[in-house]
Design a protein around this motif. Structure first.
Motif, PDB file in Angstrom:
ATOM      1  N   LEU A 139       3.173 111.964  62.176  1.00 19.54           N
ATOM      2  CA  LEU A 139       4.117 110.929  62.585  1.00 19.54           C
ATOM      3  C   LEU A 139       5.339 111.606  63.191  1.00 19.54           C
ATOM      4  O   LEU A 139       5.939 112.494  62.570  1.00 19.54           O
ATOM      5  N   LEU A 140       5.697 111.212  64.399  1.00 14.71           N
ATOM      6  CA  LEU A 140       6.932 111.668  65.044  1.00 14.71           C
ATOM      7  C   LEU A 140       7.814 110.447  65.217  1.00 14.71           C
ATOM      8  O   LEU A 140       7.398 109.456  65.821  1.00 14.71           O
ATOM      9  N   THR A 141       9.029 110.481  64.696  1.00 11.88           N
ATOM     10  CA  THR A 141       9.900 109.315  64.816  1.00 11.88           C
ATOM     11  C   THR A 141      11.280 109.721  65.295  1.00 11.88           C
ATOM     12  O   THR A 141      11.763 110.813  64.992  1.00 11.88           O
ATOM     13  N   ALA A 142      11.905 108.830  66.036  1.00 10.29           N
ATOM     14  CA  ALA A 142      13.258 109.039  66.544  1.00 10.29           C
ATOM     15  C   ALA A 142      14.093 107.815  66.212  1.00 10.29           C
ATOM     16  O   ALA A 142      13.708 106.694  66.540  1.00 10.29           O
ATOM     17  N   GLN A 143      15.200 108.026  65.533  1.00  9.06           N
ATOM     18  CA  GLN A 143      16.110 106.949  65.170  1.00  9.06           C
ATOM     19  C   GLN A 143      17.476 107.295  65.745  1.00  9.06           C
ATOM     20  O   GLN A 143      18.265 107.983  65.088  1.00  9.06           O
ATOM     21  N   ALA A 234      -1.786 109.753  78.850  1.00  8.64           N
ATOM     22  CA  ALA A 234      -0.811 110.505  79.639  1.00  8.64           C
ATOM     23  C   ALA A 234       0.619 110.111  79.272  1.00  8.64           C
ATOM     24  O   ALA A 234       1.507 110.968  79.173  1.00  8.64           O
ATOM     25  N   LEU A 235       0.861 108.817  79.060  1.00  7.24           N
ATOM     26  CA  LEU A 235       2.204 108.358  78.698  1.00  7.24           C
ATOM     27  C   LEU A 235       2.583 108.830  77.297  1.00  7.24           C
ATOM     28  O   LEU A 235       3.725 109.247  77.050  1.00  7.24           O
ATOM     29  N   VAL A 236       1.627 108.762  76.375  1.00 12.46           N
ATOM     30  CA  VAL A 236       1.902 109.226  75.014  1.00 12.46           C
ATOM     31  C   VAL A 236       2.208 110.726  75.028  1.00 12.46           C
ATOM     32  O   VAL A 236       3.145 111.190  74.376  1.00 12.46           O
ATOM     33  N   ALA A 237       1.437 111.497  75.804  1.00  9.38           N
ATOM     34  CA  ALA A 237       1.675 112.945  75.901  1.00  9.38           C
ATOM     35  C   ALA A 237       3.059 113.241  76.465  1.00  9.38           C
ATOM     36  O   ALA A 237       3.743 114.174  76.023  1.00  9.38           O
ATOM     37  N   LEU A 239       5.766 111.310  76.183  1.00  9.44           N
ATOM     38  CA  LEU A 239       6.753 110.998  75.150  1.00  9.44           C
ATOM     39  C   LEU A 239       6.770 112.070  74.062  1.00  9.44           C
ATOM     40  O   LEU A 239       7.843 112.428  73.543  1.00  9.44           O
ATOM     41  N   VAL A 240       5.605 112.599  73.720  1.00 11.45           N
ATOM     42  CA  VAL A 240       5.551 113.682  72.740  1.00 11.45           C
ATOM     43  C   VAL A 240       6.282 114.921  73.272  1.00 11.45           C
ATOM     44  O   VAL A 240       7.015 115.592  72.543  1.00 11.45           O
ATOM     45  N   ASP A 241       6.121 115.223  74.554  1.00 13.87           N
ATOM     46  CA  ASP A 241       6.791 116.376  75.163  1.00 13.87           C
ATOM     47  C   ASP A 241       8.305 116.197  75.111  1.00 13.87           C
ATOM     48  O   ASP A 241       9.042 117.142  74.804  1.00 13.87           O
TER      49      ASP A 241
END
Length: 330
Positions: A139-143, A234-237, A239-241
């Motif tokens: 899980l990667l989260t940004a708040q 591709a979009l998820v990759a 955002l992960v980058d």
């Protein structure tokens, strides 16, 4: 199926449609719900939905499960259209009634999703909770901003600890300002004790959660009232980058070393200078720093005192003369 007419449509629109929407958003309707028992206020609505095959009974789990309305609509609307001109008006009304169900179906946690799906209101959190419950690896989260309520953070803590305890790795990014938010510190302490990693940054992108690098949930154009679920690889990759680059620059939340706290203070000061130079309003600047407008005004006051300026114009002029940009240490 018995012939359907105006009376059934009235029940469908006034009672059955809200019941279907509730079932779709929650992922199911317990068959023990007193409202749908014989004599209950929604028993007739349930009977109609079951007769239309919009709800099916899962006897093993004792719940009613929603069915995609598009697979049922043709069986209801089609025959009516064939009856002739006198039934055209009624079939149009049924088509309109079914159109409202499509949105509920898309919000259902049990529905099959396309690469991009839009959620509204409470359905956003329902979907996120379901996605986190299904996480298997990461899980990667940004708040980016603080201010979440105690009940919301408590619920999030229980959800996230459960995921970590079953082996899911979790990394979370906050802004530096989160270090001064007591409820956020409590949340971080809880999830960190279970193995989560938390860092803070001077500025960050919008709120985001990525599940197993296959699904990302980001805000929609309506802010907190609209959520977008992205499953396009591709979009998820991408955002992960973005997350990984920010993570490398961020600082551990748990660290209280004087040197690190001084670095954080310098980063917030530099960010304040950049906001002033770029001409952002106080509300916009405060939001990007993750602080209140009053706190941001305090930062500006500190800079005025540091550069011996009485007005913002004097402050900007003095910093310009000295070549101060807020990026000196980047």
């Amino acid at each position: 199926m018995a012939e359907l007419g105006p009376d059934e449509r009235e029940i469908f629109e006034s009672l059955a449609t809200p019941l279907y929407e509730e079932t779709a958003v929650s992922g199911g309707l317990k068959d023990s719900d007193p409202r749908i028992q014989p004599g209950g206020p929604l028993h007739e609505a349930l009977s109609l939905l079951v007769a239309l095959n919009l709800l099916v009974h899962d006897r093993a789990n004792h719940v009613y499960i929603p069915v995609d309305p598009s697979t049922v609509q043709s069986h209801v609307v089609g025959p009516m259209s064939q009856r002739g001109a006198e039934l055209l008006g009624e079939s149009s009304e049924w088509a309109r009634a079914f159109s409202g169900l499509s949105q509920a179906w898309r919000r259902s946690p049990t529905a099959v999703r396309g690469p991009i799906t839009e959620f509204h209101g409470r359905a956003i959190q329902t979907f996120i909770n379901g996605a986190v419950a299904e996480a298997e690896e990461e899980l990667l989260t940004a708040q980016p901003q603080t201010g979440r309520e105690r009940a919301s953070l408590k619920s999030a803590a229980e959800r996230d600890k459960s995921a970590i305890d079953r082996g899911v790795k979790m990394r979370t990014l906050y802004q530096h300002s989160a270090r001064r938010h007591a409820l956020t510190r409590e949340y971080v302490s809880e999830v960190s004790a279970h193995g989560a990693e938390v860092r803070t940054l001077d500025e960050f992108f919008n709120r985001m959660i990525v599940v197993d690098r296959r699904l990302a949930v980001i805000p929609g154009p309506g802010g907190t009232e609209v959520g977008i679920a992205v499953q396009e690889p591709a979009l998820v990759a991408y955002l992960v980058d973005v997350f990984e680059r920010a993570w490398e620059r961020a600082r551990p939340f748990t660290s209280t070393e004087r040197s690190m706290m001084n670095d954080i203070a310098r980063e917030q000061r530099a960010m304040t200078i950049r906001m002033l130079i770029e001409g952002h309003s106080d509300p916009v600047s405060a939001k990007r720093l993750g602080v209140s407008a009053r706190t941001f005004a305090g930062y500006v006051a500190d800079l005025k005192a540091e550069y011996d300026a009485e007005t913002r114009f004097q402050l900007g002029y003095t910093m310009g003369q000295l070549g101060v940009s807020g990026r000196e240490e980047e």
